[in-house]
Design an enzyme around this catalytic site. Structure first.
Site, short mmCIF file in Angstrom:
data_model
loop_
_atom_site.label_atom_id
_atom_site.label_comp_id
_atom_site.label_asym_id
_atom_site.label_seq_id
_atom_site.Cartn_x
_atom_site.Cartn_y
_atom_site.Cartn_z
N ALA A 63 0.65 -1.33 0.06
CA ALA A 63 0.05 0.03 -0.25
C ALA A 63 0.98 1.28 -0.21
CB ALA A 63 -0.98 -0.08 1.18
N SER A 71 1.93 2.25 -5.66
CA SER A 71 2.80 2.65 -6.48
C SER A 71 3.36 1.54 -7.35
CB SER A 71 3.81 3.85 -6.01
OG SER A 71 3.27 4.57 -5.31
N ASP A 117 0.01 -9.51 8.04
CA ASP A 117 1.04 -9.36 8.25
C ASP A 117 2.28 -10.00 7.36
OD1 ASP A 117 4.05 -9.61 9.62
OD2 ASP A 117 2.83 -8.91 11.36
N CYS A 172 13.25 4.13 1.84
CA CYS A 172 13.50 5.48 1.33
C CYS A 172 14.09 6.13 2.53
CB CYS A 172 12.40 5.94 0.94
SG CYS A 172 10.85 6.06 2.20
#
Ligand SMILES: C[S@@+](CC[C@H](N)C(=O)[O-])C[C@H]1O[C@@H](n2cnc3c(N)ncnc32)[C@H](O)[C@@H]1O
Length: 315
Positions: free
Chosen positions: A119, A122, A168, A239
């Site tokens: 989620a 992208s 999970d 990121c």
């Protein structure tokens, strides 16, 4: 523009990273990300969509490192996310570095692919596109809130080969061992590579956050690895710029799974930097130097870390 707020722990981290330029990092926080997007070849041929954008007044430039990826030079309105091409699912607005992990994964039509932390979608939409809607993509996330935009983004994109699961991610390595040809493991992280999007990540960062999240990151990567078929490909991405969430996690995988191999991956047209081999007295596996790593000021974009891993064929 005012100087962005940085927590004490983040300032300490920046000073401890031997290859970090603190001033450039802080400056990068005040620079907006370039607007970039992917064209949806599941709906129409690429040239048709580019032609449609041009008719509406867009000027765009191809990104060399992502198939179907473009940078907006001029747009019909200030926010490309509020335009008809976006609402029709003809394009997907996605950060320039965020396209790199799926390029490394390189999914093919007909395969079984798992996106472990999917989620808002992208990278799942990018995977479905490269699979040409053929084969099976399991798009999983553990958050019931974030599953909603994942489903709507997949629908808007016209992805037809997806099963969405709310689990999970640690489930897959236990219950679906050796099942998927490729697994993307795009984990939750401290987000220190995307602070230009949200200054709160820099203001609120604490080293305790990394301590908590790195154990989860490692267990998700181990699960991704175990869910892969022998000979399969796994991509681990974050990121963030933190070595304990990047180099350390990959080192631990290599220590715990002795048939794991890191493959070199060099996206075209991007500046990459050598991951660290040691930090704070810790030695990382020299194989981590094959991973892709960049800081936010390297490409005037997000900071990202991407490890491409191949699972051994078994004995
Ligand atoms: C970096 S985001 C993923 C972004 C997504 N891959 C994309 O490109 O749109 C990390 C995701 O991990 C999910 N997550 C957190 N803990 C998880 C877990 N234990 N298992 C699976 N997903 C988890 C979060 O809900 C969040 O959506």
């Amino acid at each position: 523009m005012s100087r962005p707020p940085l927590s004490e722990d983040l300032l300490r981290l920046l000073r401890e990273l031997p290859d970090m330029d603190e001033e450039l990092y802080i400056e990068s926080m005040t620079r907006p990300l370039p607007e970039t997007f992917r064209v949806n070849t599941l709906k129409l041929p690429e040239e048709t969509i580019i032609g449609f954008l041009a008719e509406r007044g867009w000027e765009v430039e191809k990104l060399p490192w992502a198939r179907h990826g473009y940078r907006v030079v001029r747009c019909e309105r200030e926010d490309p996310g509020a335009t008809l091409p976006h609402l029709l699912g003809l394009i997907y607005i996605q950060g320039p570095m965020s396209m790199v992990p799926v390029e490394a994964l390189d999914p093919r039509p007909g395969e079984k692919v798992l996106d472990l932390c999917a989620a808002p979608g992208s990278k799942s939409t990018q995977i479905a596109q490269l699979m040409e809607n053929i084969g099976v993509l399991v798009a999983n996330d553990a958050s019931s809130e974030r599953i909603k935009p994942l489903i709507s983004n997949l629908q808007r994109w016209g992805a037809m080969n997806c099963v969405v699961t709310l689990k999970d991610g640690r489930y897959f390595g236990k219950r679906m061992r050796e099942t998927f040809d490729r697994v993307l493991c795009d984990v939750p992280c401290s987000s220190l590579g995307i602070v230009m999007k949200d200054w709160a990540a820099a203001r609120d960062y604490s080293s305790g956050m990394t301590e908590r999240v790195r154990a989860l990151q490692l267990s998700l990567l181990l699960s991704a690895y175990d869910a892969s078929v022998p000979g399969g490909r796994i991509v681990y991405s974050t990121c963030t710029i933190h070595p304990l969430e990047n180099e350390w996690v990959v080192t631990e995988l290599l220590r715990r799974r002795d048939d794991a191999m890191v493959l070199r991956f060099e996206p075209e047209g991007l500046r990459t930097r050598r991951p660290l081999e040691e930090w704070r007295g810790m030695r990382f596996d020299p194989e981590v130097t094959k991973c892709f790593k960049c800081y936010p000021y390297d490409n005037a974009a997000e900071g990202f870390f991407v490890a491409l891993i191949r699972k051994g064929e078994g004995r």
